[in-house]
Each structure stands twice: as C-alpha cells, then as structure tokens.
Design a protein around this motif. Structure first.
Motif: not given
Length: 204
Positions: A22-24, A54, A62-63, A65-69
């Motif tokens: 999950n990255t949401r 991860q 997922f990318s 960059d998505e881990l920034q969120g």
C-alpha cells in the motif's frame, strides 16, 4: 554532536496495520495499540525512526516517488498520536525484483542492518543503547546485528519462527502499547534486557 539512543520501529504490522504494497495515504491506519505506544515512546524524548523494507519498488508494484506520500502521512499520524517521526528509512530492493535499478541483493534489506547503520551515521545514534520494535524475526535480527535491544510484537505476523543466534528478542509484547510501556519502564531504571519468554510463541 553527542551520540544518543533512538527507538527504531518497523512500519507494516508494527506501527501500521499491514496492507500489502500500500502507498495510498488514505488506506494507512494504525495497528492495534500503535497510537498509544507512540504516545508512550514520545515521553522518552528519544528520536523515533521508522525502518521498512519496501520491495514493491523492485517488484514494480509502485514507484519510489509514491513513498513520499507515505512518509508525509506517517509524519501526520505520529503527530496525531502525540509523537514526532524523526526519520523514515526504507529499502527498495529485492533480489527477485523486475526493476533493473533495484533488483539485487543489498545490505539494507532486513534482516541486514544497513538501514540502522545509515540512520546511526546520519543522526549520531548510539546503536548499543537503542531499541528496535518489529513484528517478525527479520526485524529482531536486523536490530540485534546493529547492536540494538529488540522487542518482538507477538501479534501473529511471524509465521515461520525460524530461529538462529541473532533472532532471539530481548522482550516480547502483544502490541506497540506493551512495547512502549516496557521501554519506558527500562529507561526509568527497570530491567534493561527483560525476559524473552514473556509472551507465548517464542522462537526456538
């Protein structure tokens, strides 16, 4: 800068309910006892550092960059619990990955201790007086290899119980609340090592 202890925390299954890959941010929620545990750990004044594998990056789920969120939402959730996230370290690698930049063996994927050493170097952390809380024995091994004391959450997420000389925790608790109470107790002058047989299901 003077060296100081820190408290390292696994992310999925320890701080957060385990939602695979999950990255949401809207799907991120605390694991049972985690909010209270963070509030207790915040009273120590020690840096709280999340250490997370991860592999979804290497597996192209997922990318990076998505881990920034994810990082931003973690900071918000810690604040909501009355704590502060000092840093978020993650390993994007996996030896069976498909992303060419991350498909490899590394020294940062737990149970290797590379992320803890990186955090220690960047934040002047004394690993020998630090703690690592996690929900599987790979967390315990990473913490012990780095020289930390370790707490294993016996919450059902460890299913293999593969033992070894690095895979015996200093303490076992059911959730982050129990871990937080134990560490606060230790830092107040209680038993600093604790009993690894505190909970059932201890590794052989």
């Amino acid at each position: 800068m003077a060296m100081r202890p820190a408290i390292f925390l696994d992310k999925d299954g320890t701080v957060l309910a385990d939602v695979p890959y999950n990255t949401r941010p809207e799907r991120m929620c605390f694991a049972p006892g985690a909010a209270v545990g963070l509030a207790l750990l915040a009273t120590t004044g020690l840096p709280l550092v999340v250490i997370s594998n991860q592999p979804g990056v290497a597996l192209a789920r997922f990318s990076i960059d998505e881990l920034q969120g994810v990082h931003k939402r973690l900071e918000e959730m810690f604040a909501e619990a009355g704590a502060r996230l000092a840093a978020f370290y993650f390993c994007p690698h996996h030896p069976d990955g498909v992303h060419p930049d991350y498909a490899r063996v590394c020294d940062c994927r737990k149970p290797a201790p590379g992320l803890l050493h990186a955090a220690a170097g960047a934040m002047s952390i004394d690993l020998a007086s630090s703690w690592f809380i996690g929900d599987i024995l790979d967390d315990v091994e990473a913490g012990r290899r780095a020289g930390c004391r370790t707490v294993l959450l016996d919450n059902g997420n460890e299913t293999e119980w593969r033992g070894g000389p690095w895979r015996w925790p200093d303490r076992m608790e059911k959730n982050m609340e129990g871990a937080g109470r134990w560490i606060v107790h230790c830092l107040a002058g209680g038993d600093r090592r604790g009993s690894p047989a505190h909970a059932t299901g201890a590794p052989a």
